[in-house]
Structure formats: C-alpha cells, structure tokens
Design a protein around this motif. Structure first.
Motif, PDB file in Angstrom:
ATOM      1  N   ILE A 367       0.860  -1.208   0.000  1.00 25.06           N
ATOM      2  CA  ILE A 367       0.000   0.000   0.000  1.00 25.06           C
ATOM      3  C   ILE A 367       0.889   1.250   0.000  1.00 25.06           C
ATOM      4  O   ILE A 367       0.721   2.168  -0.795  1.00 25.06           O
ATOM      5  CB  ILE A 367      -0.941   0.010   1.229  1.00 25.06           C
ATOM      6  CG1 ILE A 367      -1.859  -1.214   1.217  1.00 25.06           C
ATOM      7  CG2 ILE A 367      -1.756   1.303   1.278  1.00 25.06           C
ATOM      8  CD1 ILE A 367      -2.677  -1.410   2.494  1.00 25.06           C
ATOM      9  N   LYS A 368       1.885   1.236   0.941  1.00 24.75           N
ATOM     10  CA  LYS A 368       2.746   2.398   1.143  1.00 24.75           C
ATOM     11  C   LYS A 368       3.491   2.789  -0.132  1.00 24.75           C
ATOM     12  O   LYS A 368       3.607   3.965  -0.463  1.00 24.75           O
ATOM     13  CB  LYS A 368       3.783   2.037   2.221  1.00 24.75           C
ATOM     14  CG  LYS A 368       3.890   3.048   3.298  1.00 24.75           C
ATOM     15  CD  LYS A 368       4.886   2.759   4.390  1.00 24.75           C
ATOM     16  CE  LYS A 368       5.504   1.410   4.517  1.00 24.75           C
ATOM     17  NZ  LYS A 368       6.471   1.322   5.622  1.00 24.75           N
ATOM     18  N   TYR A 369       4.032   1.793  -0.808  1.00 19.75           N
ATOM     19  CA  TYR A 369       4.862   2.099  -1.980  1.00 19.75           C
ATOM     20  C   TYR A 369       4.082   1.986  -3.291  1.00 19.75           C
ATOM     21  O   TYR A 369       4.651   1.802  -4.354  1.00 19.75           O
ATOM     22  CB  TYR A 369       6.108   1.191  -1.993  1.00 19.75           C
ATOM     23  CG  TYR A 369       6.888   1.319  -0.700  1.00 19.75           C
ATOM     24  CD1 TYR A 369       7.480   2.546  -0.344  1.00 19.75           C
ATOM     25  CD2 TYR A 369       6.987   0.265   0.199  1.00 19.75           C
ATOM     26  CE1 TYR A 369       8.156   2.689   0.854  1.00 19.75           C
ATOM     27  CE2 TYR A 369       7.662   0.408   1.400  1.00 19.75           C
ATOM     28  CZ  TYR A 369       8.246   1.621   1.721  1.00 19.75           C
ATOM     29  OH  TYR A 369       8.898   1.773   2.906  1.00 19.75           O
ATOM     30  N   GLY A 395       3.305  -0.669  -7.679  1.00 19.45           N
ATOM     31  CA  GLY A 395       3.879   0.503  -7.021  1.00 19.45           C
ATOM     32  C   GLY A 395       5.142   1.021  -7.672  1.00 19.45           C
ATOM     33  O   GLY A 395       5.375   0.832  -8.865  1.00 19.45           O
ATOM     34  N   THR A 396       5.975   1.669  -6.839  1.00 12.90           N
ATOM     35  CA  THR A 396       7.176   2.345  -7.347  1.00 12.90           C
ATOM     36  C   THR A 396       8.222   1.370  -7.898  1.00 12.90           C
ATOM     37  O   THR A 396       9.052   1.748  -8.709  1.00 12.90           O
ATOM     38  CB  THR A 396       7.859   3.129  -6.203  1.00 12.90           C
ATOM     39  OG1 THR A 396       8.086   2.196  -5.131  1.00 12.90           O
ATOM     40  CG2 THR A 396       7.012   4.267  -5.700  1.00 12.90           C
ATOM     41  N   GLY A 397       8.173   0.126  -7.426  1.00  8.40           N
ATOM     42  CA  GLY A 397       9.196  -0.847  -7.826  1.00  8.40           C
ATOM     43  C   GLY A 397      10.501  -0.614  -7.064  1.00  8.40           C
ATOM     44  O   GLY A 397      10.663   0.410  -6.369  1.00  8.40           O
ATOM     45  N   GLN A 405      20.231  -5.487  -0.724  1.00  8.83           N
ATOM     46  CA  GLN A 405      20.142  -4.991   0.677  1.00  8.83           C
ATOM     47  C   GLN A 405      18.718  -4.983   1.217  1.00  8.83           C
ATOM     48  O   GLN A 405      18.493  -4.591   2.354  1.00  8.83           O
ATOM     49  CB  GLN A 405      20.636  -3.541   0.802  1.00  8.83           C
ATOM     50  CG  GLN A 405      22.058  -3.288   0.457  1.00  8.83           C
ATOM     51  CD  GLN A 405      22.114  -2.379  -0.744  1.00  8.83           C
ATOM     52  OE1 GLN A 405      22.034  -2.856  -1.861  1.00  8.83           O
ATOM     53  NE2 GLN A 405      22.224  -1.074  -0.533  1.00  8.83           N
ATOM     54  N   LEU A 406      17.772  -5.372   0.380  1.00  9.41           N
ATOM     55  CA  LEU A 406      16.361  -5.188   0.722  1.00  9.41           C
ATOM     56  C   LEU A 406      15.988  -5.765   2.095  1.00  9.41           C
ATOM     57  O   LEU A 406      15.205  -5.184   2.836  1.00  9.41           O
ATOM     58  CB  LEU A 406      15.508  -5.857  -0.369  1.00  9.41           C
ATOM     59  CG  LEU A 406      14.094  -5.343  -0.492  1.00  9.41           C
ATOM     60  CD1 LEU A 406      14.097  -3.892  -0.945  1.00  9.41           C
ATOM     61  CD2 LEU A 406      13.315  -6.188  -1.484  1.00  9.41           C
ATOM     62  N   PHE A 407      16.605  -6.925   2.428  1.00 12.16           N
ATOM     63  CA  PHE A 407      16.228  -7.592   3.680  1.00 12.16           C
ATOM     64  C   PHE A 407      17.166  -7.231   4.835  1.00 12.16           C
ATOM     65  O   PHE A 407      17.060  -7.791   5.920  1.00 12.16           O
ATOM     66  CB  PHE A 407      16.190  -9.114   3.474  1.00 12.16           C
ATOM     67  CG  PHE A 407      15.129  -9.531   2.492  1.00 12.16           C
ATOM     68  CD1 PHE A 407      13.808  -9.667   2.899  1.00 12.16           C
ATOM     69  CD2 PHE A 407      15.431  -9.739   1.155  1.00 12.16           C
ATOM     70  CE1 PHE A 407      12.822 -10.026   1.996  1.00 12.16           C
ATOM     71  CE2 PHE A 407      14.455 -10.098   0.242  1.00 12.16           C
ATOM     72  CZ  PHE A 407      13.133 -10.238   0.660  1.00 12.16           C
ATOM     73  N   ASP A 420       6.288   6.692   6.268  1.00 11.66           N
ATOM     74  CA  ASP A 420       6.570   6.095   7.588  1.00 11.66           C
ATOM     75  C   ASP A 420       7.329   4.810   7.381  1.00 11.66           C
ATOM     76  O   ASP A 420       7.148   4.155   6.378  1.00 11.66           O
ATOM     77  CB  ASP A 420       5.259   5.644   8.249  1.00 11.66           C
ATOM     78  CG  ASP A 420       4.469   6.804   8.723  1.00 11.66           C
ATOM     79  OD1 ASP A 420       5.023   7.910   8.702  1.00 11.66           O
ATOM     80  OD2 ASP A 420       3.306   6.584   9.100  1.00 11.66           O
ATOM     81  N   GLY A 421       8.063   4.410   8.362  1.00  9.77           N
ATOM     82  CA  GLY A 421       8.729   3.106   8.228  1.00  9.77           C
ATOM     83  C   GLY A 421       9.980   3.067   9.071  1.00  9.77           C
ATOM     84  O   GLY A 421      10.484   4.094   9.525  1.00  9.77           O
ATOM     85  N   THR A 422      10.444   1.848   9.298  1.00  7.25           N
ATOM     86  CA  THR A 422      11.608   1.672  10.157  1.00  7.25           C
ATOM     87  C   THR A 422      12.746   0.972   9.428  1.00  7.25           C
ATOM     88  O   THR A 422      13.882   0.978   9.887  1.00  7.25           O
ATOM     89  CB  THR A 422      11.222   0.791  11.361  1.00  7.25           C
ATOM     90  OG1 THR A 422      10.709  -0.438  10.840  1.00  7.25           O
ATOM     91  CG2 THR A 422      10.184   1.451  12.231  1.00  7.25           C
ATOM     92  N   GLY A 423      12.427   0.338   8.325  1.00 12.59           N
ATOM     93  CA  GLY A 423      13.457  -0.438   7.614  1.00 12.59           C
ATOM     94  C   GLY A 423      13.681  -1.792   8.270  1.00 12.59           C
ATOM     95  O   GLY A 423      14.629  -2.496   7.935  1.00 12.59           O
ATOM     96  N   LEU A 424      12.782  -2.149   9.198  1.00 12.91           N
ATOM     97  CA  LEU A 424      12.956  -3.441   9.880  1.00 12.91           C
ATOM     98  C   LEU A 424      11.983  -4.503   9.359  1.00 12.91           C
ATOM     99  O   LEU A 424      12.200  -5.699   9.537  1.00 12.91           O
ATOM    100  CB  LEU A 424      12.723  -3.280  11.390  1.00 12.91           C
ATOM    101  CG  LEU A 424      13.762  -2.464  12.150  1.00 12.91           C
ATOM    102  CD1 LEU A 424      13.335  -2.273  13.600  1.00 12.91           C
ATOM    103  CD2 LEU A 424      15.110  -3.160  12.117  1.00 12.91           C
TER     104      LEU A 424
HETATM  105  P1  ADP Z   1      10.106   0.091   5.711  1.00 13.99           P
HETATM  106  O1  ADP Z   1       9.728   0.281   7.104  1.00 13.99           O
HETATM  107  O2  ADP Z   1      10.966   1.178   5.182  1.00 13.99           O
HETATM  108  O3  ADP Z   1       8.928  -0.211   4.826  1.00 13.99           O
HETATM  109  P2  ADP Z   1      10.898  -2.590   5.053  1.00 13.99           P
HETATM  110  O4  ADP Z   1      11.954  -3.441   5.623  1.00 13.99           O
HETATM  111  O5  ADP Z   1       9.510  -3.103   5.111  1.00 13.99           O
HETATM  112  O6  ADP Z   1      11.046  -1.179   5.742  1.00 13.99           O
HETATM  113  O7  ADP Z   1      11.275  -2.328   3.560  1.00 13.99           O
HETATM  114  C1  ADP Z   1      12.599  -1.932   3.227  1.00 13.99           C
HETATM  115  C2  ADP Z   1      12.597  -1.102   1.974  1.00 13.99           C
HETATM  116  O8  ADP Z   1      12.214  -1.914   0.854  1.00 13.99           O
HETATM  117  C3  ADP Z   1      11.608   0.014   1.989  1.00 13.99           C
HETATM  118  O9  ADP Z   1      12.169   1.161   2.574  1.00 13.99           O
HETATM  119  C4  ADP Z   1      11.363   0.223   0.498  1.00 13.99           C
HETATM  120  O10 ADP Z   1      12.330   1.076  -0.073  1.00 13.99           O
HETATM  121  C5  ADP Z   1      11.497  -1.139  -0.095  1.00 13.99           C
HETATM  122  N1  ADP Z   1      10.207  -1.815  -0.299  1.00 13.99           N
HETATM  123  C6  ADP Z   1       9.616  -2.750   0.474  1.00 13.99           C
HETATM  124  N2  ADP Z   1       8.456  -3.184  -0.071  1.00 13.99           N
HETATM  125  C7  ADP Z   1       8.292  -2.505  -1.219  1.00 13.99           C
HETATM  126  C8  ADP Z   1       7.288  -2.500  -2.244  1.00 13.99           C
HETATM  127  N3  ADP Z   1       6.207  -3.281  -2.182  1.00 13.99           N
HETATM  128  N4  ADP Z   1       7.472  -1.677  -3.272  1.00 13.99           N
HETATM  129  C9  ADP Z   1       8.551  -0.882  -3.378  1.00 13.99           C
HETATM  130  N5  ADP Z   1       9.545  -0.824  -2.454  1.00 13.99           N
HETATM  131  C10 ADP Z   1       9.419  -1.627  -1.381  1.00 13.99           C
END
Ligand code: ADP
Length: 464
Positions: A367-369, A395-397, A405-407, A420-424
């Motif tokens: 939803i957020k992205y 979304g934005t992709g 580094q995504l995880f 909003d978000g924590t990156g966790l």
């Molecule tokens: P955050 O609290 O920032 O959402 P996450 O660990 O859930 O932290 O995600 C890490 C990063 O991955 C996000 O900051 C975002 O940049 C990217 N991300 C996660 N899910 C999506 C998505 N569905 N679409 C685009 N980018 C995403």
C-alpha cells in the motif's frame, strides 16, 4: 607455566633415554645368549690353532717369539705361562696380570680356561672389554717336554676398527640429528599456537585485524584458516552491532525530538485551534511510530535469540490473509488502491502470530509504496510440495541495485524516506519465513511494481 615447547623437548629426551636403555638391554641379552658363547668358541679355536702350529715343532726360541709376536700383531694379547708360574707376554700389555685360580687347570689338568664365563656377576657386556689376564681363554700345550698354558684375548684396542668408528659416528649423528630435529619440530608446532594465543588476546580487546601469518597444510593450518574466518565474521558482527545501535538511536531520537518540539508549541495559550489539532496529530503519529519501532525491535530481538519458541498450530491460511486484508480495507479505500485476491483454502501448520506479521508487513508495504489508483494482487496456492503466497503491486518498484540490501536491517529505499517506516519490516519477514523453513524472492521493476513470492514447505501443509 609448563610450555608446550618444554614439554615436547623433555618428552623427546625422555623417549631417547628410554630407547637407549632398551637398546642397551636388548644388545646385552643378545650378547649373553648368542655373542658371548660364539666369541669364547672362536677364541678357543684361535688358541688351539696357534698351539697346533707351534706344538712339537722344533722352533728356535727366537723363531717361536717372532711367530708369537706376529700372531699378536694380528690383534691378540697373548700370555704364555709355564708350570712354574712364569709369564711371557706378546702384544698389548694387560692392565691386570693377576693369574686367575681357575686358569691353573690348564697347566695341571690339561683343561681349557674360558675367562668370560667367570664374569657371571656382570650382567652387562662390560666384562667383555676388561683388559685383564682374567679375561682370556687358555689352552694347554707342550714344548720341549714342558707344559705351558697359552692365554689369549682379542685386543679390544684393535677392535675399534674403521667400521666401528663409522658405526659410532653414525649412531652419534642419528642421535644429534634426532635431538635437533625434535627441537626444531617442537618450535614449528608451538610457534603458530603462540601466534593464535596472541590473536585471541587481540580479539578480546576488539581488535579484529591481528595478522595471522600461518601458512601450513595441516590441522594447525586449518585452525588458523578457521580463526581468520572467525575474525572476519566477528568484525562484521561488530560492525553490524555498532550500526544497529546507531540506527536504533537515530530512529528513536527523531520522533522524540518531534514530540518534544510540538509539545512545547502546544504550551502557547493563544495557539489557533487548527494548529493545535495539527500538532496533536503529529505527536500522535510520532508516538505510534515509536511504538511500532519498539514492537518490531522486540520481535527482532526475540527472533535473534535463535531459540524462538514457535507456537505451531494448524490454521486456515486463506482466512488469515483475508483478515489482514479486512484490517487495511479503509486504507486501501483512502489511497484508492484496488485489491484482488485468489486464495485457495489451505490448512497450514505454523506460528500464526508470526505469520500474521509477515502478511501485515507485505500488505502495508504494497500500500505504502503504491501509486494512487494502483492495484494489489494476493494469491495463495499449493504447488507440489509447497505453499506459494504472492503479493504483487503496481507501485514504485525497487531498483535492481537495491535488491541485495532489501532484507537488511534498517535498509530503506530512497522513495521510502518520505513515508513512515523503520526499515525493519522485511528483515523480520525474512527471519519468520526462515523459521518456517521457507524462502522469499522478489521480482521488481522500477516504475512498474514489485512481486514478493513466499514458498513455505510441504511438510507443514494440508489441503482442505
Ligand atoms: P520500511 O519500514 O521502510 O517499509 P521494510 O523493511 O519493510 O522497511 O522495507 C525496506 C525497503 O524496501 C523500503 O524502505 C522500500 O524502499 C522497499 N520496499 C519494500 N516493499 C516494497 C514495495 N512493495 N514496493 C517498493 N519498495 C518496497
């Protein structure tokens, strides 16, 4: 402290001493059982040979003496004793010329005297080498009607022939080389251990860059390789720990500063109502952010402890996914996002509470992205041994270079900074999936959207 080096050297010297002792004993036993008898027999044979040559041959005194001297030169000490007890010697002189009592038989009874047999009390072969008249073999012989005793023994001085010196040199060289070799080996073995000990001290002081210069192709080499690996891993862990603490502190600091700042502003008595409302809502948002951060950190810490007590039970996975969707229905409407799902009825055995966090994170991210008017598709199906859950958004992709580094903890994409978000979230998702022995994959194209594919293994699955 008893150093390994000292222990090794002492043990080597001890082994050497024991082998010398055992070798000496075996040589003695061999001497007593085999060599001694053979030597006596041989010497008696030689004495009889001499007697046979000189007996009853009318040698002049001078010729007789010359013959005897020639025999002595061949390597014998000779004593000629007549019945009156007078002695005449040829060859190397004896250290002790006392005439043994048993030797008397040679003259009186025409018997044979074997002096080595009388050294019964000397277990060791030392007796063989004593240069005494006592230590000879004696045979009788007659010359010009007179009875004599011929006593001979091999001259031990002449026994030290070339081959003996070579043998002694050989044994001494072996001994020396073994001792030096053992000392060198002990050094070679202990040096890397000393280095490893030094390195552990450095690690205890959080210095993970101690250079270990151990290049060996054995167990110590393997130990040093593992040690280097451990050093690198510890360094990485240390960096991760430090960056985690700094991230957490930063993430707590900014909402707290906002709360403090807006709370100060709220104190002003003539603040317009609209502003008061706006500030209160910011404080509310920041407090919620702090609360979510704390909740996520607590969850991560408990997952990190490795022994997370999984509360596994069987539950309807499709129903759980529907419940999460229901929870966010208002947000979907607010953001004008169209959500569709295709959920095959699935009974799943796992930790429902943990999995709820996974769906929550994936849906809120989708939803957020997302873009206003975008869409989300959720699918649940069973393929062969696995349950597959997909969250697909428009979304934005995510940029390809950001995928590795995504995880990672606290990783937040550029676009996410404004949200909003924590990156966790995703690191929690990954841990929970791993706890269920599953995998998570991402397909994403910048500007087009992302697809998160979760595979949870067969053993935990039951189709309804
Ligand atoms: P955050 O609290 O920032 O959402 P996450 O660990 O859930 O932290 O995600 C890490 C990063 O991955 C996000 O900051 C975002 O940049 C990217 N991300 C996660 N899910 C999506 C998505 N569905 N679409 C685009 N980018 C995403």
């Amino acid at each position: 402290m008893k150093t390994l080096y000292r222990q090794f050297t002492i043990a080597t010297l001890f082994i050497l001493a024991i082998s010398i002792l055992i070798g000496f004993t075996i040589a003695n036993i061999f001497y007593i059982t085999v060599t001694k008898e053979e030597t006596i027999e041989q010497n008696v044979g030689v004495a009889q040979e001499i007697v046979a040559t000189v007996q009853n041959v009318p040698y002049s005194e001078e010729s007789f003496d010359r013959y005897m001297q020639a025999v002595a030169k061949l390597g014998y000490q000779i004593a000629l004793v007549d019945s009156a007890g007078d002695m005449k010697f040829y060859g190397e002189p004896f250290d002790d010329t006392a005439f043994p009592e048993e030797a008397q038989r040679v003259l009186t009874e025409n018997g044979t005297y074997t002096g080595l047999d009388s050294f019964k009390d000397q277990i060791f072969m030392i007796g063989h080498f004593t240069n005494e008249l006592h230590n000879t073999v004696g045979v009788p012989f007659e010359r010009d009607g007179e009875n004599y005793g011929l006593f001979i023994r091999p001259d031990t001085k002449l026994l030290g022939t070339d081959i003996h010196s070579v043998l002694i040199g050989f044994v001494v060289a072996i001994g020396l080389v073994s001792i030096i070799g053992m000392i060198w080996l002990a050094r070679q073995l202990t040096r890397p251990i000393v280095q490893l000990t030094e390195a552990t001290k450095h690690i205890a002081r959080e210095n993970y860059n101690y250079p270990l210069d151990i290049k060996r192709n054995d167990e110590i080499g393997q130990l040093s390789e593992s040690f280097n690996l451990m050093q690198t891993q510890l360094q990485q862990n240390d960096l991760a720990r430090k960056s985690f603490i700094s991230n957490v502190s930063h993430d707590f600091q900014s909402p707290l500063m906002n709360i403090q700042g807006y709370a100060d502003l709220l104190k002003s008595p003539d603040l317009p109502d609209a502003d008061r409302l706006a500030y209160t809502s910011i404080i509310d948002q920041e407090a919620k952010r702090l609360s979510s951060l704390t909740r996520q950190l607590l969850l991560l810490t408990s997952l990190d402890q490795g022994a997370y007590p999984m509360k596994s039970k069987e539950f309807k996975l499709d129903e759980q996914l529907k419940a999460v969707v229901r929870k966010y229905r208002w947000r979907l409407e607010e953001e004008d996002i169209n959500l569709s799902y295709s959920l095959a009825p699935t009974l799943f055995r796992g930790d429902a509470e943990l999995l709820d966090n996974v769906w929550d994170n994936l849906l809120t991210n989708a939803i957020k992205y997302n873009k206003p008017g975008g869409s989300i598709e959720i699918a649940l199906k069973t393929i062969g041994p696995d349950v597959i859950v997909t969250f697909k958004d428009t979304g934005t992709g995510i940029a390809a270079e950001a995928l590795p580094q995504l995880f990672d903890r606290f990783y937040r994409g550029d676009a996410a900074r404004k949200k909003d978000g924590t990156g966790l979230g995703l690191s929690i998702v990954e841990q929970i999936v791993q706890l269920h022995h599953g995998t998570i994959k991402v397909n994403s194209k910048i500007g087009e959207g992302s697809e998160f594919i979760l595979t949870l293994p067969h053993s935990d699955v039951k189709q309804t």
